[in-house]
Design an enzyme around this catalytic site. Structure first.
Site, short mmCIF file in Angstrom:
data_model
loop_
_atom_site.label_atom_id
_atom_site.label_comp_id
_atom_site.label_asym_id
_atom_site.label_seq_id
_atom_site.Cartn_x
_atom_site.Cartn_y
_atom_site.Cartn_z
N CYS A 27 -11.01 82.01 -7.47
CA CYS A 27 -10.24 81.36 -6.37
C CYS A 27 -9.90 79.91 -6.71
CB CYS A 27 -10.99 81.41 -5.05
SG CYS A 27 -11.24 83.06 -4.44
N LYS A 83 -24.05 81.22 1.22
CA LYS A 83 -24.32 80.64 -0.10
C LYS A 83 -25.65 79.89 -0.12
CE LYS A 83 -19.41 80.11 -1.23
NZ LYS A 83 -18.97 81.28 -1.98
N GLN A 112 -20.61 74.47 -2.49
CA GLN A 112 -21.45 74.59 -3.69
C GLN A 112 -22.43 73.44 -3.82
OE1 GLN A 112 -21.39 77.30 -5.36
NE2 GLN A 112 -19.48 78.18 -4.63
N ASP A 158 -15.59 69.56 0.92
CA ASP A 158 -15.97 70.97 0.85
C ASP A 158 -17.32 71.04 0.15
OD1 ASP A 158 -14.61 73.89 -0.97
OD2 ASP A 158 -16.40 73.64 0.26
N HIS A 204 -11.16 74.85 -4.68
CA HIS A 204 -11.15 76.28 -4.37
C HIS A 204 -9.94 76.53 -3.47
CE1 HIS A 204 -12.50 79.94 -2.24
NE2 HIS A 204 -13.39 80.12 -3.19
#
Lengths: 406, 118
Positions: free
Chosen positions: A364, A224, A201, A198, A121
């Site tokens: 993104c 999220k 998600q 990261d 991302h």
């Protein structure tokens, strides 16, 4: 621990679905809806406990501090951190990554290399590019395979004695690919290279234990995972916790300030300048309680079932191309696709007409779309309140569109 | 966007008689929308300030392609100077209306190219 999840029942905990009964919300990778308990926790803070934290010597401030720090402890436990001091509150995952890029790069020199991957991302590309320009660093990207997985051989090839950092997504917000991050950390650590993951998600969707992963940094966003916007988390491993320089300067992150000298606070405060989003942190603590009640393994199983079901149904629609691993076991609940003859933006508008919310564009992740040789894609992403019926409604509409244009 | 509107826009975008390029155009405009990958090139032939012929090449969504087709069809025979002053509202009306705010950049891409030449 519950093993069977009733998404229809869970949906009733979310006021937005009462206000929009026909809404088929399939854009959870962008943000998630909020259960009443989280909304109530934020309201309760403002109605009963609102005060600034850390410095108040009165009951209200101490109560606010207690709930805020309790959220930190909950988060530490939720992600398997050894201690709450390793949990830094940020605005979001993007700010968490910027913190690491900026602070870690203070000790880097010209020609040092940062290794990223093609499936990142922009939040895990742009901060590194910005600091690379400033410090004349070199950025390299690990390739993806044609099936949308990370090319581990390419990682091994690109790691060299100039590589000073590796940053990688735990789960791709486009391909859905779940990267084997434990293995990637092992490979990088064997070469003396620290790793940031990261987890934006990943953390909301399946169990993660950062101590077992042995990563040096792990970032994720509250919004999220059922929590309010404005709160994110950076986990810092013990190796860098006390040596990483601060990022933002201001109140709360100092022990003392004089005209000529600053003495910084210990972590986590060192990295938390100014008044934080107190109510959002409290909301995140409540969101974690809610997720734990369902249990993360149960949520993971639920999303795997939805993903497998969706992949199977999408395959039957004429003109649909799905990106990412074909094996549902290698994927998080994110599916990007295109329908031949319809640009993804038009597709999103057509689905919107039927109250189906998907995302369209580059998500993104422009380098990834350049790798896939497509200008844009449509994306669906699941969470705890999605059902097979949502997928049925989506696929029926896609089929209708396909029949009209194929 | 309703399915009927989409199929009409798609027809405009894909089967427009104005698709293609001109030999020695007087004006050539190209650009796109990096956020969605739309790319558009417009070529014009002028005579005494009036648009005599127009052609476009397009890659992207039906809305921006249809907008290029409909807008250029409207422009032929009119003064180039007047086209630059065309309003977004008129273009959206020509496209049949019902365009959500997020899709306005697609609908106005041809106009944006004209205005960028100013």
């Amino acid at each position: 621990m519950k093993h069977i999840m009733n998404s229809t029942k869970i949906k009733k905990d979310f006021p937005i679905f009462k206000n929009h009964p026909k809404l088929v919300y399939l854009d959870n990778a962008a943000t998630t809806q909020k259960p009443k308990v989280v909304i109530d926790a934020v309201t309760k803070h403002y109605e009963k406990n609102n005060a600034n934290i850390h410095r108040g010597i009165y009951k209200l401030s101490e109560q606010a501090m207690e709930v805020y720090e309790a959220a930190r402890i909950k988060i530490a436990k939720f992600i398997g951190a050894e201690s709450p001091e390793q949990i830094i509150f940020t605005k979001n995952a993007t700010e968490a990554i910027n913190l690491v890029a900026y602070s870690y790069a203070k000790n880097l020199k010209a020609s040092d290399e940062i290794l990223l991957t093609l499936m990142e991302h922009h939040s895990n590309i742009v901060p590194w590019q910005m600091i690379a320009k400033e410090k004349k660093l070199k950025i390299k990207f690990v390739d993806a395979t044609p099936d949308g997985e990370l090319d581990i051989n390419d990682l091994k090839k690109k790691l060299n004695n100039k590589t000073k950092f590796f940053a990688v997504t735990h789960a791709s917000n486009v391909l859905g690919t779940i990267n084997p991050v434990k293995k990637l950390v092992e490979i990088c650590h064997s070469r003396g290279v620290p790793v940031l993951i990261d987890g934006a998600q990943a953390i909301p969707h399946f169990p993660v234990n950062v101590s077992k992963l042995r990563c040096d940094f792990y970032a994720f966003s509250g919004h999220k995972m059922l929590a309010p916007t404005g709160i994110g988390v950076l986990y810092i491993g013990k190796k860098y916790l006390n040596i990483l320089p601060p990022f933002l300067g201001g109140g709360d992150m100092i022990k003392s300030v004089s005209m000529h000298k600053i003495e910084y606070q210990d972590p986590p405060m060192r990295f938390e300048a100014g008044t934080p989003a107190i109510e959002a942190a409290i909301g995140l603590g409540t969101a974690i309680d809610y997720l734990n009640k369902i249990s993360m393994p149960t949520i993971q199983k639920h999303e795997q079932e939805l993903t497998a079901y969706a992949l199977q149904k999408l395959k039957k629609i004429n003109g649909i191309i799905v990106y990412g691993p074909r094996n549902p076991a290698k994927r998080a609940g994110v599916i990007s696709f295109n329908l031949a003859g319809a640009h993804s933006h038009d597709l999103a508008s057509l689905l919107d007409e039927q109250n189906i919310a998907i995302r369209a564009g580059h998500h993104c992740a422009m380098p990834l779309h350049q790798f896939l040789k497509i200008p844009a894609s449509a994306r669906i992403s699941f969470y705890i309140y999605n059902t097979k019926k949502d997928i049925d409604i989506l696929c029926a509409t896609l089929k209708k569109i396909s029949e009209k244009i194929q | 966007m309703k399915l009927e509107q989409f199929t009409q826009l798609k027809r405009h975008a894909e089967f427009s008689p104005l698709k293609g390029s001109l030999k020695n155009p007087d004006i050539s405009l190209s650009g796109g929308n990096t956020l969605c990958g739309d790319k558009l090139k417009i070529e014009l032939k002028l005579q005494k300030g009036i648009i005599k012929d127009a052609k476009f090449t397009h890659q992207g969504c039906a809305l921006s392609g249809a907008s290029a087709s409909i807008f250029l069809e409207y422009s032929i025979g009119k003064k180039y100077k007047n086209i630059e002053d065309m309003t977004p509202e008129k273009i959206i009306k020509m496209l049949g209306g019902n365009i959500s705010p997020a899709r306005i950049p697609c609908a106005l891409l041809p106009l944006a190219l004209f205005k960028s030449k100013k």
